[in-house]
Design a protein around this motif. Structure first.
Motif, PDB file in Angstrom:
ATOM      1  N   SER A   1       0.885  -1.155   0.000  1.00 50.68           N
ATOM      2  CA  SER A   1       0.000   0.000   0.000  1.00 50.68           C
ATOM      3  C   SER A   1       0.929   1.212   0.000  1.00 50.68           C
ATOM      4  O   SER A   1       1.913   1.249   0.735  1.00 50.68           O
ATOM      5  CB  SER A   1      -0.945   0.001   1.195  1.00 50.68           C
ATOM      6  N   PHE A   2       0.625   2.158  -0.846  1.00 46.45           N
ATOM      7  CA  PHE A   2       1.472   3.339  -1.028  1.00 46.45           C
ATOM      8  C   PHE A   2       0.651   4.563  -0.666  1.00 46.45           C
ATOM      9  O   PHE A   2      -0.365   4.856  -1.298  1.00 46.45           O
ATOM     10  CB  PHE A   2       1.944   3.413  -2.484  1.00 46.45           C
TER      11      PHE A   2
ATOM     12  N   VAL B   1      -4.203   6.519  -0.199  1.00 43.56           N
ATOM     13  CA  VAL B   1      -3.511   5.231  -0.249  1.00 43.56           C
ATOM     14  C   VAL B   1      -4.027   4.420  -1.432  1.00 43.56           C
ATOM     15  O   VAL B   1      -5.210   4.420  -1.727  1.00 43.56           O
ATOM     16  CB  VAL B   1      -3.732   4.437   1.065  1.00 43.56           C
ATOM     17  N   ARG B   2      -3.085   3.725  -2.092  1.00 43.38           N
ATOM     18  CA  ARG B   2      -3.440   2.805  -3.165  1.00 43.38           C
ATOM     19  C   ARG B   2      -2.449   1.652  -3.169  1.00 43.38           C
ATOM     20  O   ARG B   2      -1.358   1.753  -2.607  1.00 43.38           O
ATOM     21  CB  ARG B   2      -3.486   3.500  -4.524  1.00 43.38           C
TER      22      ARG B   2
ATOM     23  N   GLY C   1      18.172  -2.899  -2.575  1.00 45.69           N
ATOM     24  CA  GLY C   1      18.520  -2.628  -1.187  1.00 45.69           C
ATOM     25  C   GLY C   1      17.313  -2.030  -0.501  1.00 45.69           C
ATOM     26  O   GLY C   1      16.198  -2.533  -0.628  1.00 45.69           O
ATOM     27  N   LEU C   2      17.508  -0.921   0.185  1.00 44.85           N
ATOM     28  CA  LEU C   2      16.398  -0.273   0.889  1.00 44.85           C
ATOM     29  C   LEU C   2      15.664   0.759   0.040  1.00 44.85           C
ATOM     30  O   LEU C   2      14.639   1.288   0.463  1.00 44.85           O
ATOM     31  CB  LEU C   2      16.897   0.383   2.173  1.00 44.85           C
ATOM     32  N   THR C   3      16.189   1.064  -1.135  1.00 46.32           N
ATOM     33  CA  THR C   3      15.515   2.009  -2.021  1.00 46.32           C
ATOM     34  C   THR C   3      14.365   1.296  -2.721  1.00 46.32           C
ATOM     35  O   THR C   3      14.533   0.205  -3.260  1.00 46.32           O
ATOM     36  CB  THR C   3      16.484   2.583  -3.064  1.00 46.32           C
ATOM     37  N   VAL C   4      13.190   1.911  -2.698  1.00 47.90           N
ATOM     38  CA  VAL C   4      11.987   1.327  -3.288  1.00 47.90           C
ATOM     39  C   VAL C   4      11.658   2.057  -4.582  1.00 47.90           C
ATOM     40  O   VAL C   4      11.778   3.283  -4.670  1.00 47.90           O
ATOM     41  CB  VAL C   4      10.798   1.435  -2.302  1.00 47.90           C
ATOM     42  N   TYR C   5      11.221   1.280  -5.570  1.00 50.30           N
ATOM     43  CA  TYR C   5      10.826   1.829  -6.865  1.00 50.30           C
ATOM     44  C   TYR C   5       9.389   1.420  -7.159  1.00 50.30           C
ATOM     45  O   TYR C   5       9.007   0.274  -6.940  1.00 50.30           O
ATOM     46  CB  TYR C   5      11.728   1.295  -7.980  1.00 50.30           C
ATOM     47  N   LEU C   6       8.605   2.368  -7.670  1.00 47.26           N
ATOM     48  CA  LEU C   6       7.226   2.119  -8.068  1.00 47.26           C
ATOM     49  C   LEU C   6       7.043   2.705  -9.461  1.00 47.26           C
ATOM     50  O   LEU C   6       7.321   3.889  -9.676  1.00 47.26           O
ATOM     51  CB  LEU C   6       6.262   2.789  -7.092  1.00 47.26           C
TER      52      LEU C   6
ATOM     53  N   LEU D   1       4.711   3.375   3.059  1.00 43.09           N
ATOM     54  CA  LEU D   1       4.450   2.089   2.420  1.00 43.09           C
ATOM     55  C   LEU D   1       4.203   1.057   3.500  1.00 43.09           C
ATOM     56  O   LEU D   1       4.812   1.112   4.565  1.00 43.09           O
ATOM     57  CB  LEU D   1       5.652   1.632   1.579  1.00 43.09           C
ATOM     58  N   LEU D   2       3.304   0.128   3.205  1.00 39.36           N
ATOM     59  CA  LEU D   2       2.990  -0.952   4.132  1.00 39.36           C
ATOM     60  C   LEU D   2       2.867  -2.229   3.314  1.00 39.36           C
ATOM     61  O   LEU D   2       2.172  -2.250   2.300  1.00 39.36           O
ATOM     62  CB  LEU D   2       1.682  -0.659   4.865  1.00 39.36           C
TER      63      LEU D   2
END
Length: 121
Positions: A8-9, A19-20, A28-33, A53-54
């Motif tokens: 969930s972002f 939220v969607r 690593g710890l970097t998130v890409y969407l 983020l969840l």
């Protein structure tokens, strides 16, 4: 993160959370969407870069607080590109295809016994 491909972002629209669900990628710890440049998410990040983020399930839950930015760099877009995106974009060079890059500032991890671990930048 690799075990939980959907998150969930949450962004901020005005002064309200929005939220969607999105497909999660990471290095690593970097998130890409991946998203379309014409979506509200892009405008929301430009106005307020704070995100949440969840992801996870009953055995483990991860919550990430951080900042997000829109990245249309060719290298990042090609690195993330996969065939699933062909439903929305013509290819990695499609001008509407952008990547949201999330840099965590705080990560909370709860295991199945509800033990909480916290990491802060």
């Amino acid at each position: 993160m690799e075990r939980h491909p959907i998150c969930s972002f949450g962004t901020v629209e005005g002064n309200r959370p929005k939220v969607r669900y999105m497909k999660l990628y990471n290095d690593g710890l970097t998130v890409y969407l991946a998203t379309d440049r014409k979506t509200h998410k892009v405008d929301e990040l430009k106005s307020n870069p704070n995100v949440h983020l969840l992801f996870g399930q009953e055995k483990e839950v991860v919550a990430i607080e951080g900042t997000g930015k829109v990245n249309d760099d060719e290298t990042v877009r090609k690195k993330l590109w996969n065939r699933e995106f062909e439903h929305w974009f013509s290819g990695p060079d499609d001008p509407d295809y952008v990547v949201l890059v999330i840099e965590p500032s705080r990560i909370e991890f709860s295991d199945r016994d509800m033990n909480l671990e916290v990491w802060e930048a």
